[in-house]
Write an enzyme that holds these catalytic residues in place. Sequence first.
Site, PDB file in Angstrom:
ATOM      1  N   GLU A 148       0.810  -1.225   0.000  1.00 15.70           N
ATOM      2  CA  GLU A 148       0.000   0.000   0.000  1.00 15.70           C
ATOM      3  C   GLU A 148       0.846   1.280   0.000  1.00 15.70           C
ATOM      4  OE1 GLU A 148      -3.109  -0.396   2.993  1.00 15.70           O
ATOM      5  OE2 GLU A 148      -4.101  -1.929   1.796  1.00 15.70           O
ATOM      6  N   GLU A 163      -5.238  -8.764   0.212  1.00 11.16           N
ATOM      7  CA  GLU A 163      -5.793  -8.778   1.571  1.00 11.16           C
ATOM      8  C   GLU A 163      -7.299  -8.598   1.455  1.00 11.16           C
ATOM      9  OE1 GLU A 163      -4.328  -5.500   3.907  1.00 11.16           O
ATOM     10  OE2 GLU A 163      -2.304  -6.308   4.062  1.00 11.16           O
TER      11      GLU A 163
END
Length: 306
Positions: free
Chosen positions: A124, A225
């Site tokens: 991220e 995720e």
Amino acid sequence: MLYSSNKTLLAFSIAFTACQAAKGTLGFALGTKKADSSCKAQADYESDFKLIAAASGSKIVRGYSASDCNAAREILPAAKSQGFQVILGIWPDVEKSYNDDKAAITTYAPKFADQVYAVTVGSETLYRGNFTGATLLAKVNDMKNALKGTKIKVGTADSWNKYADGTADDLIRGNPDILLVNAFGFWQGQDTSNATHQYFDDIMQAYQHIGAINPSHKIELWTGETGWPSDGGTDFKAAKAGTKNAATYFSQGICGMLNWGYNVFAFEAFDEPWKPKSKGDGGILADETHWGAMTVDGKSKYSLKC
Ligand SMILES: *[C@@H]1O[C@H](CO)[C@@H](O)[C@H](O)[C@H]1NC(C)=O
Ligand SMILES: CC(=O)N[C@H]1CO[C@H](CO)[C@@H](O)[C@@H]1O
């Protein structure tokens, strides 16, 4: 007509075979620390792998930093002994962790080439605004170069919207081997009745844009995720933490994505009670210790078989 009925039969059997073979692969995000926040050692990873395989049948996990807690050194021999594969992570946000993780990977990965499925450079980082697509691509290519001659795939993991909105375009054009796409119906504030819909929609927006930017369709794609917190977790808007809701999301969202033929890393394998509360949107302190599909002592909270 014999010819056409044979053709139909052939088409049917191909479709049937493809359909049977098409189920995606399930993996789990796995932390490097034990309940008391001390580092896991090889034997701890071996016990983790036995629990994951028994509960879910999964044989692959992903981590975030290969040097944190000497993760690469400890997890790879455990993976070898239990027949697991691992995605090793690099934390590239600062120069030191990039170099430490790169050194851990170039030291240990070649000795366990069958165990290292891939390397993700960053988690991220685009979402946090740390890099542009181009600077992240340069780091991915640096690692690809360092692993030349191995079959280890190199890519990154980021939030679905950063792939969908063009932020990652320079990276996508640069032909990374693998991209992990994170998407949480939970963090979109959806209640369980719509969370799976939201998750599928987010993932497909990301995959569609990746395919449009890089029409070779050679980049391997996974959900990097997704998951849902169980009883004791913090709610987020209409998304309510709870074991029953987490079970629903696992069976509808995660199993649904696998049944459609797409690969998924569930976040995460075990609860991590050592994690401090983090300040989320609006300054609310969010509990991050109840995201495991299993408790910290390895009991499944609900069925992990799809
Ligand atoms: C349910 O999810 C879909 C897909 O993301 C979204 O378009 C819609 O707004 C959601 N419904 C609600 C009530 O939020
Ligand atoms: C330039 C920039 O945004 N740097 C950030 C990168 O990520 C770390 C956290 O891992 C932040 O602390 C930095 O501010």
